[in-house]
Motif scaffolding. Structure first.
Motif: not given
Length: 789
Positions: A135-146, A148-155, A689-697
């Motif tokens: 999450r970008v805010a983990d490195h740039l805490p000032e970016f978090a408000p409103h 944006k704290e969940v925004i990732t580098v990948d996004q 990461i978090r992910f949602t598989p489409s098969e198996r258990q």
């Protein structure tokens, strides 16, 4: 009145920048030559048709004649070599006319995004200072408000962070720090990750992130991390006075005159000329040097990156992941969006590139190993010019120029089927043949072994036998008998009601042939099928020909516990370690002697394969051996991750990256990643990461877990990975992790007990030493002598 005042303020700011930076105008007569940085070749040497390339010049001259552009520099390269370069028209038409030259420096505009900013971000990832899932805010805490704290580098890299395309210019009028505060105060216009919105703001944030983690301004960081290592000698932000005579003007401003060497983008200009979204200047040779390095990495040439990235990281950079159609983006690169005009009509879906507002573009096609660079200054002199049709036309003409691949054969490897065909069918001639195969049985030039044998004079192919996953390798369950739609031949399933050819299925068969691509791991079932076919052949008195194939993960490394006799099963059919380092032909020889099967066995070996080769060094095309084995990376991970498949973990099946991720609903990603990274396993890092598989258990359930990123495949040890995972899971989640069924995969009692006792990771491999020494001695008798290391 407010708008007029604001425009005046911006123009005054621009004028001050021009004067402060010493860019009041070009130095008369100043022409500093730039030497080419990428290797060069003639078109013929890289399989391009010179006449087709000349059509590019004709198209550009027509565009110049209708005043769509004042001039252009175009470069086309293949196999990392620049094969066609033309400088056409004029660099400047006001105040004086200047001819375009190859060494003209252009304002690259948004090419800054992938080449300076994203490339620097990937360099930081390469060094382990950053992860795409951070999450970008983990490195740039000032970016978090409103929100944006969940925004990732990948996004951010994929323009999926939900940020506005551009915030108001007045946010930048009081300098970079005030501009940064205004960005930190923005509220996303869409939920992060929901949709693609091309945004300059996101790359300004990424530029700030580079500065934070590198410790230097973006221009210095990019020069040290990218431009310098790749030999981009003219690439830079804020080019100095000595280069003014080579810089293409971008526009004419009232009170200033023709602007050169100051970035056109108004936000980047107000930030002092250095920003993550714009500000980079460079030549066709700079971009060719970059493209040459990147395509070299994509070919698997680690040295091409000069320490910038590894081949695996370069492939990650252009991977669109799960971005939806018409929103396909890599990490900084455009793949298929409304901005993809430089693709033209002929480049395929694997191609990628980027454009710049000033009239610049790069497009690269890994399939044909071709790159196209088009540099214009479409805004000069009247701040207009539609460049998109020209980009598309140039790309289409360049792609049409590909006529051959004149390189020496990249891989000298020929498989057993290829050698059998050279022998005219050898022992098969005059016989009714039963073939054990699937979609992986194919010749070097891509023909199915089924078709090759059907059309071989004197060979009568009468029956097909399919392993797990069926004759086409598409089924992930038990398979019924059937009939091949293309040939009409009967298909007898060896992964259904029976796993061994029956006497009925062998009626009329005079000789059996086995041609399947194994993956080099004990519990991959194709070798169990081989053993059962050998027994059936011996019982029926039929000879068996095994057409050998390379071990895709190499024939040198031997690792993991050797199967205890008590664990004999279809996924542990012989006393092998998890990673056995043998080909199917060598295994057939071992099975035949050690189990005293008595098969009349012939092995037709590969030609040119060395034991040290991994699959991407063979020159052979990759074909998914099974539905979830989609890349060499996954094959390298499989001996480790596959060991844990029988437990209650999701191992990436039902996602776009099987075996490259593990998780479960009860796992907290950061906790697991931290514990695994603390093990300091060689050649691999763990990204939460978090992910949602489409098969198996856990189909449809959100799983927390880690993404497994191989950073050095020469050091990576998949069995150490598996044992480390087991130990950490047992320690962190003793109640949730169910390792009951682990025994069938590990197949070694002492190892199972050591894991359950929480023994130290360094101690467990010592349990295998004696067994591995004994296996190595056994193995040596069956290795094919032609497979030298």
């Amino acid at each position: 009145m407010l708008m007029v005042a604001r425009c005046c303020t911006i123009r005054l700011t621009r004028l001050v920048l021009l004067l402060v930076l010493g860019f009041a105008g070009p130095e008369p007569g100043r022409m500093v030559a730039a030497a080419p940085q990428a290797p060069e070749a003639t078109p013929e040497q890289v399989g391009l048709d010179p006449a087709k390339l000349d059509a590019i010049e004709t198209a550009l001259r027509e565009a110049i004649a209708r005043e769509a552009i004042p001039g252009a520099v175009v470069g086309v390269g293949r196999f990392g070599k620049l094969a066609y370069v033309k400088a056409l028209g004029d660099r400047a038409v006001q105040p004086d006319r200047e001819p375009m030259t190859r060494d003209t420096i252009f304002d690259l505009a948004s090419l800054t995004k992938p080449i300076a900013t994203a490339s620097s971000i990937l360099s930081l990832i390469h060094e382990g200072k950053l992860k795409t899932t951070d999450r970008v805010a983990d490195h740039l805490p000032e970016f978090a408000p409103h929100g944006k704290e969940v925004i990732t580098v990948d996004q951010l890299l994929r323009h999926r962070a939900g940020l506005i395309a551009d915030n108001p210019l007045e946010d930048y009028e009081h300098g970079p720090e005030a501009a940064w505060k205004a960005i930190c105060d923005l509220t996303p216009i869409h939920p992060p990750g929901e949709r693609f919105v091309y945004t300059d703001v996101g790359f300004i944030v990424l530029g700030k992130l580079v500065e934070k983690l590198d410790g230097r301004p973006l221009d210095q960081a990019a020069a040290a991390r990218v431009f310098g290592p790749l030999g981009m000698s003219d690439a830079r932000f804020n080019p100095d006075q000595t280069l003014q005579g080579r810089i293409a003007p971008t526009e004419e401003e009232r009170g200033v005159g023709v602007v050169r060497g100051v970035v056109h983008d108004p936000r980047a200009r107000l930030m002092g000329g250095v920003a993550g979204h714009a500000g980079l200047f460079g030549t066709v040779d700079d971009l060719a040097a970059y493209a040459s390095a990147l395509t070299g990495l994509l070919r698997g040439e680690a040295q091409a990156g000069r320490g910038w990235l590894t081949p695996e990281e370069a492939r990650t950079m252009i991977d669109p992941a799960d971005t939806p159609p018409n929103q396909r983006r890599g990490l900084g690169w455009d793949i298929s969006t409304p901005y993809s005009s430089p693709r033209g009509d002929l480049f395929g879906p694997a191609s990628f590139g980027h454009t710049g507002f000033t009239g610049t573009s790069v497009w690269i096609d890994p399939e044909s190993d071709l790159f196209v660079i088009l540099l214009t200054s479409r805004l000069h002199p009247r701040n207009r010019g539609n460049i998109n049709p020209i980009r598309s036309q140039v790309a289409t003409l360049a792609a049409s120029a590909v006529i051959s691949d004149p390189r020496p054969d990249p891989g000298p490897v020929a498989c057993g089927i290829d050698r059998l065909l050279l022998q005219g069918g050898g022992p098969l001639v005059g016989k009714r043949v039963g073939l054990v195969t699937n979609h992986t049985g194919r010749t070097r030039d891509g023909r199915a072994t089924i078709d090759a044998l059907r059309h071989l004079p004197g060979v009568d192919l009468v029956a097909l036998f399919s392993p797990e996953h069926g004759i086409r390798g598409e089924v992930d369950r038990e398979v019924d008998d059937g009939r091949d739609e293309r040939t009409g031949l009967p298909i007898f399933s060896l992964y259904g009601k029976t796993r061994k050819p029956t006497p009925e299925s062998l009626k009329g068969v005079e000789i059996l042939v086995y041609d399947l691509q194994d993956i080099g791991t004990r519990f991959y079932t194709y070798i169990s099928t081989l053993k059962l076919v050998m027994k059936a052949a011996a019982e029926a008195g039929l000879p068996l020909v095994v057409l050998d194939r390379p071990n895709p993960i190499g024939g040198v490394e031997v690792a993991g516990p050797v199967r205890d006799p008590r664990f004999d099963s279809f996924i542990a059919c012989h006393a092998l370690p998890v990673r056995h380092g043998m080909t199917v032909g060598e295994l057939a020889r071992m099975f035949n002697e050690e189990d005293q099967i008595g098969t009349d066995l012939t092995v037709i070996p590969c030609q040119g394969w060395r034991r040290s080769m991994l699959w991407d060094q063979t020159g052979l095309e990759w074909v998914n051996p099974s539905p979830n084995m989609r890349s060499l990376t996954e094959a390298l991970l499989y001996p480790g991750v596959g060991l844990l498949e029988a437990t209650n973990l999701a191992t990436g099946r039902g996602t776009d990256t099987p075996f490259e991720r593990i998780g479960a609903p009860w796992i907290e990603p950061r906790r697991l990643a931290r514990a695994l990274n603390d093990l300091k396993l060689p050649g691999v890092v763990f990204v939460p990461i978090r992910f949602t598989p489409s098969e198996r258990q856990y189909a449809g359930e959100t799983c927390g877990g880690v993404f497994l990123q191989i950073t050095n495949r020469d050091q990576f040890e998949p069995i150490s990975l598996a044992i480390g995972l087991a130990i950490v899971l047992n320690r962190l989640y003793p109640r949730q992790w169910d390792s009951t069924k682990l025994q069938g995969m590990v197949a070694h009692q002492a190892t199972l007990e050591a894991i359950s006792q929480g023994r130290d990771l360094a101690q467990i491999p010592r349990l295998w030493d004696d067994d591995l020494d004994e296996f190595q001695a056994r193995r040596a008798r069956f290795l094919i002598s032609g497979y030298v290391e």
